[in-house]
Motif scaffolding. Structure first.
Motif, PDB file in Angstrom:
ATOM      1  N   LEU A 214       0.812  -1.205   0.000  1.00 10.12           N
ATOM      2  CA  LEU A 214       0.000   0.000   0.000  1.00 10.12           C
ATOM      3  C   LEU A 214       0.852   1.263   0.000  1.00 10.12           C
ATOM      4  O   LEU A 214       0.531   2.244  -0.685  1.00 10.12           O
ATOM      5  CB  LEU A 214      -0.929  -0.006   1.218  1.00 10.12           C
ATOM      6  N   LEU A 215       1.956   1.250   0.761  1.00  5.60           N
ATOM      7  CA  LEU A 215       2.724   2.467   0.996  1.00  5.60           C
ATOM      8  C   LEU A 215       4.026   2.550   0.213  1.00  5.60           C
ATOM      9  O   LEU A 215       4.654   3.617   0.181  1.00  5.60           O
ATOM     10  CB  LEU A 215       3.018   2.612   2.493  1.00  5.60           C
ATOM     11  N   SER A 216       4.465   1.465  -0.404  1.00  6.69           N
ATOM     12  CA  SER A 216       5.719   1.495  -1.160  1.00  6.69           C
ATOM     13  C   SER A 216       5.490   2.080  -2.550  1.00  6.69           C
ATOM     14  O   SER A 216       4.445   1.842  -3.166  1.00  6.69           O
ATOM     15  CB  SER A 216       6.291   0.083  -1.297  1.00  6.69           C
ATOM     16  N   PRO A 217       6.462   2.858  -3.056  1.00 10.13           N
ATOM     17  CA  PRO A 217       6.333   3.366  -4.430  1.00 10.13           C
ATOM     18  C   PRO A 217       6.187   2.219  -5.423  1.00 10.13           C
ATOM     19  O   PRO A 217       6.767   1.141  -5.251  1.00 10.13           O
ATOM     20  CB  PRO A 217       7.647   4.125  -4.646  1.00 10.13           C
ATOM     21  N   LEU A 218       5.405   2.453  -6.469  1.00 10.56           N
ATOM     22  CA  LEU A 218       5.227   1.429  -7.490  1.00 10.56           C
ATOM     23  C   LEU A 218       6.543   1.178  -8.207  1.00 10.56           C
ATOM     24  O   LEU A 218       7.346   2.104  -8.393  1.00 10.56           O
ATOM     25  CB  LEU A 218       4.180   1.887  -8.505  1.00 10.56           C
ATOM     26  N   PRO A 219       6.804  -0.050  -8.631  1.00 12.73           N
ATOM     27  CA  PRO A 219       8.003  -0.299  -9.432  1.00 12.73           C
ATOM     28  C   PRO A 219       7.978   0.552 -10.700  1.00 12.73           C
ATOM     29  O   PRO A 219       6.940   0.677 -11.356  1.00 12.73           O
ATOM     30  CB  PRO A 219       7.894  -1.795  -9.770  1.00 12.73           C
ATOM     31  N   LEU A 220       9.111   1.154 -11.037  1.00 12.97           N
ATOM     32  CA  LEU A 220       9.149   2.061 -12.175  1.00 12.97           C
ATOM     33  C   LEU A 220       8.785   1.353 -13.473  1.00 12.97           C
ATOM     34  O   LEU A 220       8.087   1.922 -14.327  1.00 12.97           O
ATOM     35  CB  LEU A 220      10.539   2.698 -12.295  1.00 12.97           C
ATOM     36  N   ASP A 221       9.237   0.105 -13.650  1.00 15.09           N
ATOM     37  CA  ASP A 221       8.929  -0.597 -14.896  1.00 15.09           C
ATOM     38  C   ASP A 221       7.426  -0.844 -15.042  1.00 15.09           C
ATOM     39  O   ASP A 221       6.872  -0.760 -16.141  1.00 15.09           O
ATOM     40  CB  ASP A 221       9.704  -1.909 -15.000  1.00 15.09           C
ATOM     41  N   LEU A 222       6.737  -1.110 -13.919  1.00 13.36           N
ATOM     42  CA  LEU A 222       5.287  -1.276 -13.963  1.00 13.36           C
ATOM     43  C   LEU A 222       4.603   0.045 -14.297  1.00 13.36           C
ATOM     44  O   LEU A 222       3.679   0.095 -15.127  1.00 13.36           O
ATOM     45  CB  LEU A 222       4.771  -1.821 -12.627  1.00 13.36           C
ATOM     46  N   ALA A 223       5.060   1.133 -13.672  1.00 10.90           N
ATOM     47  CA  ALA A 223       4.476   2.441 -13.942  1.00 10.90           C
ATOM     48  C   ALA A 223       4.660   2.840 -15.398  1.00 10.90           C
ATOM     49  O   ALA A 223       3.720   3.312 -16.058  1.00 10.90           O
ATOM     50  CB  ALA A 223       5.099   3.489 -13.019  1.00 10.90           C
ATOM     51  N   LEU A 224       5.855   2.636 -15.937  1.00 14.01           N
ATOM     52  CA  LEU A 224       6.110   3.009 -17.326  1.00 14.01           C
ATOM     53  C   LEU A 224       5.330   2.128 -18.288  1.00 14.01           C
ATOM     54  O   LEU A 224       4.918   2.585 -19.363  1.00 14.01           O
ATOM     55  CB  LEU A 224       7.611   2.927 -17.625  1.00 14.01           C
ATOM     56  N   LEU A 225       5.113   0.870 -17.919  1.00 16.37           N
ATOM     57  CA  LEU A 225       4.298  -0.022 -18.755  1.00 16.37           C
ATOM     58  C   LEU A 225       2.867   0.502 -18.848  1.00 16.37           C
ATOM     59  O   LEU A 225       2.269   0.533 -19.934  1.00 16.37           O
ATOM     60  CB  LEU A 225       4.321  -1.434 -18.176  1.00 16.37           C
ATOM     61  N   LEU A 226       2.321   0.947 -17.719  1.00 13.76           N
ATOM     62  CA  LEU A 226       0.963   1.503 -17.717  1.00 13.76           C
ATOM     63  C   LEU A 226       0.910   2.826 -18.475  1.00 13.76           C
ATOM     64  O   LEU A 226      -0.064   3.110 -19.178  1.00 13.76           O
ATOM     65  CB  LEU A 226       0.497   1.708 -16.268  1.00 13.76           C
ATOM     66  N   ILE A 227       1.969   3.620 -18.345  1.00 21.50           N
ATOM     67  CA  ILE A 227       2.014   4.902 -19.050  1.00 21.50           C
ATOM     68  C   ILE A 227       2.063   4.679 -20.561  1.00 21.50           C
ATOM     69  O   ILE A 227       1.306   5.290 -21.321  1.00 21.50           O
ATOM     70  CB  ILE A 227       3.233   5.722 -18.585  1.00 21.50           C
ATOM     71  N   ALA A 228       2.950   3.798 -20.997  1.00 23.43           N
ATOM     72  CA  ALA A 228       3.126   3.568 -22.431  1.00 23.43           C
ATOM     73  C   ALA A 228       1.910   2.924 -23.075  1.00 23.43           C
ATOM     74  O   ALA A 228       1.650   3.116 -24.261  1.00 23.43           O
ATOM     75  CB  ALA A 228       4.362   2.693 -22.664  1.00 23.43           C
ATOM     76  N   ALA A 229       1.131   2.165 -22.289  1.00 22.79           N
ATOM     77  CA  ALA A 229      -0.012   1.441 -22.842  1.00 22.79           C
ATOM     78  C   ALA A 229      -1.252   2.304 -22.966  1.00 22.79           C
ATOM     79  O   ALA A 229      -2.208   1.906 -23.638  1.00 22.79           O
ATOM     80  CB  ALA A 229      -0.319   0.216 -21.972  1.00 22.79           C
ATOM     81  N   ASP A 230      -1.278   3.480 -22.344  1.00 14.65           N
ATOM     82  CA  ASP A 230      -2.482   4.304 -22.348  1.00 14.65           C
ATOM     83  C   ASP A 230      -2.515   5.200 -23.576  1.00 14.65           C
ATOM     84  O   ASP A 230      -1.469   5.587 -24.124  1.00 14.65           O
ATOM     85  CB  ASP A 230      -2.533   5.162 -21.081  1.00 14.65           C
ATOM     86  N   TYR A 231      -3.747   5.550 -24.015  1.00 12.96           N
ATOM     87  CA  TYR A 231      -3.881   6.400 -25.200  1.00 12.96           C
ATOM     88  C   TYR A 231      -3.626   7.868 -24.871  1.00 12.96           C
ATOM     89  O   TYR A 231      -3.453   8.679 -25.779  1.00 12.96           O
ATOM     90  CB  TYR A 231      -5.264   6.228 -25.829  1.00 12.96           C
ATOM     91  N   GLU A 232      -3.619   8.236 -23.580  1.00 15.92           N
ATOM     92  CA  GLU A 232      -3.210   9.573 -23.156  1.00 15.92           C
ATOM     93  C   GLU A 232      -2.159   9.413 -22.063  1.00 15.92           C
ATOM     94  O   GLU A 232      -2.424   9.608 -20.881  1.00 15.92           O
ATOM     95  CB  GLU A 232      -4.407  10.382 -22.651  1.00 15.92           C
ATOM     96  N   PRO A 233      -0.945   9.038 -22.451  1.00 16.33           N
ATOM     97  CA  PRO A 233       0.070   8.632 -21.465  1.00 16.33           C
ATOM     98  C   PRO A 233       0.492   9.732 -20.507  1.00 16.33           C
ATOM     99  O   PRO A 233       0.887   9.444 -19.378  1.00 16.33           O
ATOM    100  CB  PRO A 233       1.253   8.178 -22.336  1.00 16.33           C
ATOM    101  N   ILE A 234       0.419  11.003 -20.918  1.00 16.90           N
ATOM    102  CA  ILE A 234       0.883  12.079 -20.035  1.00 16.90           C
ATOM    103  C   ILE A 234      -0.006  12.184 -18.803  1.00 16.90           C
ATOM    104  O   ILE A 234       0.460  12.475 -17.699  1.00 16.90           O
ATOM    105  CB  ILE A 234       0.962  13.408 -20.807  1.00 16.90           C
ATOM    106  N   ASP A 235      -1.312  11.953 -18.975  1.00 20.62           N
ATOM    107  CA  ASP A 235      -2.210  11.972 -17.817  1.00 20.62           C
ATOM    108  C   ASP A 235      -1.845  10.860 -16.832  1.00 20.62           C
ATOM    109  O   ASP A 235      -1.833  11.079 -15.615  1.00 20.62           O
ATOM    110  CB  ASP A 235      -3.665  11.794 -18.264  1.00 20.62           C
ATOM    111  N   ILE A 236      -1.555   9.663 -17.345  1.00 23.89           N
ATOM    112  CA  ILE A 236      -1.161   8.553 -16.472  1.00 23.89           C
ATOM    113  C   ILE A 236       0.171   8.864 -15.798  1.00 23.89           C
ATOM    114  O   ILE A 236       0.388   8.532 -14.631  1.00 23.89           O
ATOM    115  CB  ILE A 236      -1.084   7.237 -17.274  1.00 23.89           C
ATOM    116  N   PHE A 237       1.081   9.507 -16.538  1.00 26.55           N
ATOM    117  CA  PHE A 237       2.351   9.940 -15.958  1.00 26.55           C
ATOM    118  C   PHE A 237       2.094  10.887 -14.785  1.00 26.55           C
ATOM    119  O   PHE A 237       2.717  10.777 -13.735  1.00 26.55           O
ATOM    120  CB  PHE A 237       3.187  10.621 -17.035  1.00 26.55           C
TER     121      PHE A 237
END
Length: 354
Positions: A123-146
């Motif tokens: 709950l309190l640990s930062p998300l793994p960067l590779d997981l975050a970037l995967l979600l960012i790259a997969a979205d059609y509006e990646p800057i909002d997810i960023f």
């Protein structure tokens, strides 16, 4: 004595009994969607309730659906009435054939509470960067997810021998605004390589040149002449070199706080100390809206009630629904793993029929 069981009646009975064999596929078609819809809607209510309770500084508990076991029992009955004596004694009063089929479903649903040390860490640990970037790259509006997932951005700078590598912080809201400007006049792409070394690739046209210069100045980098910029993206725990972009991600708890700050809480709840006064993060301002009203909203996407106030997300608010989908997905992926630890978790099993 006359018996009213005829060959036609026997044929109908055989047809009904044989028809019971096809109930299973129909049960899957009707039951699977119903169970799935119920799990999704109640899961959404749990997450929204978690956000609301956090704003009111109150405890919240999440329950994961561990299993759903549905037992189905089918029984068929055939009856016939016969008459004894003269026909005038029972003419018109007999039912020559009656049939009935009873289908009974007895589902048993098991819940596992999300708690314990592993839950707190997830709950309190930062998300793994590779997981975050995967979600960012997969979205059609990646800057909002960023904007949702990134807490801070800095550029690394090479230190003298024997000294720790330093970094220069960048205003996240400014950084996101410049990325949006470049996206209007070019492209912004996050590449996640097989070796998990990630790269931010920026391209821009003549119209995007002012924003590109402002970005390289903020990053304290030399402005390229070919209007393309590639920057390595690393997490704070990775050894970096000068010019790398160091990104610190948010935790799931941070995302809950962001959403809580976007709630339309009555002023009297804040002034009386019932609810906390949480400032909205500039990087996500306007991207999340959780509405509030005294009366129950009409056909909301999801709604919960707390302290006499309804909090809800509008069905037509696609931006907030995107954030909510992201949050529920992360909770499902990250926090549900906490129920599969080394020691068994207590499970609440509820039979919903006799």
């Amino acid at each position: 004595m006359r018996c009213w069981i005829t060959p036609v009646a026997l044929a109908i009975t055989a047809f009904l009994v044989a028809g019971c064999n096809t109930i299973g596929p129909h049960a899957i078609r009707g039951g699977r969607s119903a169970y799935n819809d119920a799990i999704i809607s109640t899961g959404n209510e749990q997450v929204l309730s978690l956000i609301v309770r956090h704003r009111y500084a109150e405890n919240a508990q999440l329950l994961a659906v561990s299993s759903v076991t549905a037992n189905m029992r089918v029984s068929a009955r055939v009856g016939s009435e016969i008459g004894l004596g003269p026909d005038s004694n029972f003419a018109g009063n007999l039912v020559p054939l009656s049939t009935s089929v009873l289908v009974e479903e007895n589902p048993t649903i098991s819940y596992s509470p999300l708690d314990g040390e592993r839950f707190i860490r997830e709950l309190l640990s930062p998300l793994p960067l590779d997981l975050a970037l995967l979600l960012i790259a997969a979205d059609y509006e990646p800057i909002d997810i960023f904007a949702f997932l990134v807490d801070s951005v800095s550029t690394s700078k090479t230190a003298a021998i024997g000294e720790a590598t330093g970094s220069d912080s960048i205003d996240v809201a400014l950084f996101i605004g410049l990325l949006r400007e470049l996206e209007l006049h070019g492209s912004v792409r996050w590449n996640l390589e097989p070796d998990r070394e990630s790269t931010l690739v920026l391209r821009w046209s003549d119209e995007g040149e002012p924003a590109a210069k402002a970005l390289t100045a903020a990053l304290r980098m030399e402005h390229p002449s070919e209007r393309i910029l590639r920057i390595r993206v690393l997490d704070p725990n990775t050894r970096s070199t000068q010019g790398d972009l160091v990104v610190r991600t948010r935790s799931i708890g941070d995302l809950v706080r962001l959403a809580g700050a976007a709630m339309n809480v009555p002023h009297e709840h804040v002034e009386s100390g019932l609810a906390r006064d949480i400032p909205i993060d500039p990087g996500v301002e306007g991207l999340i809206t959780i509405r509030g009203s005294r009366t129950r909203p009409n056909k909301p996407y999801i709604a919960v009630q707390q302290h006499g106030q309804w909090y809800w997300i509008a069905t037509t608010d696609l931006q907030t629904k995107r954030f909510f989908k992201l949050l529920t997905t992360l909770i499902s992926v990250r926090l549900s793993d906490s129920v599969r630890g080394d020691s068994p978790k207590p499970i609440l099993t509820i039979p919903t029929a006799r």
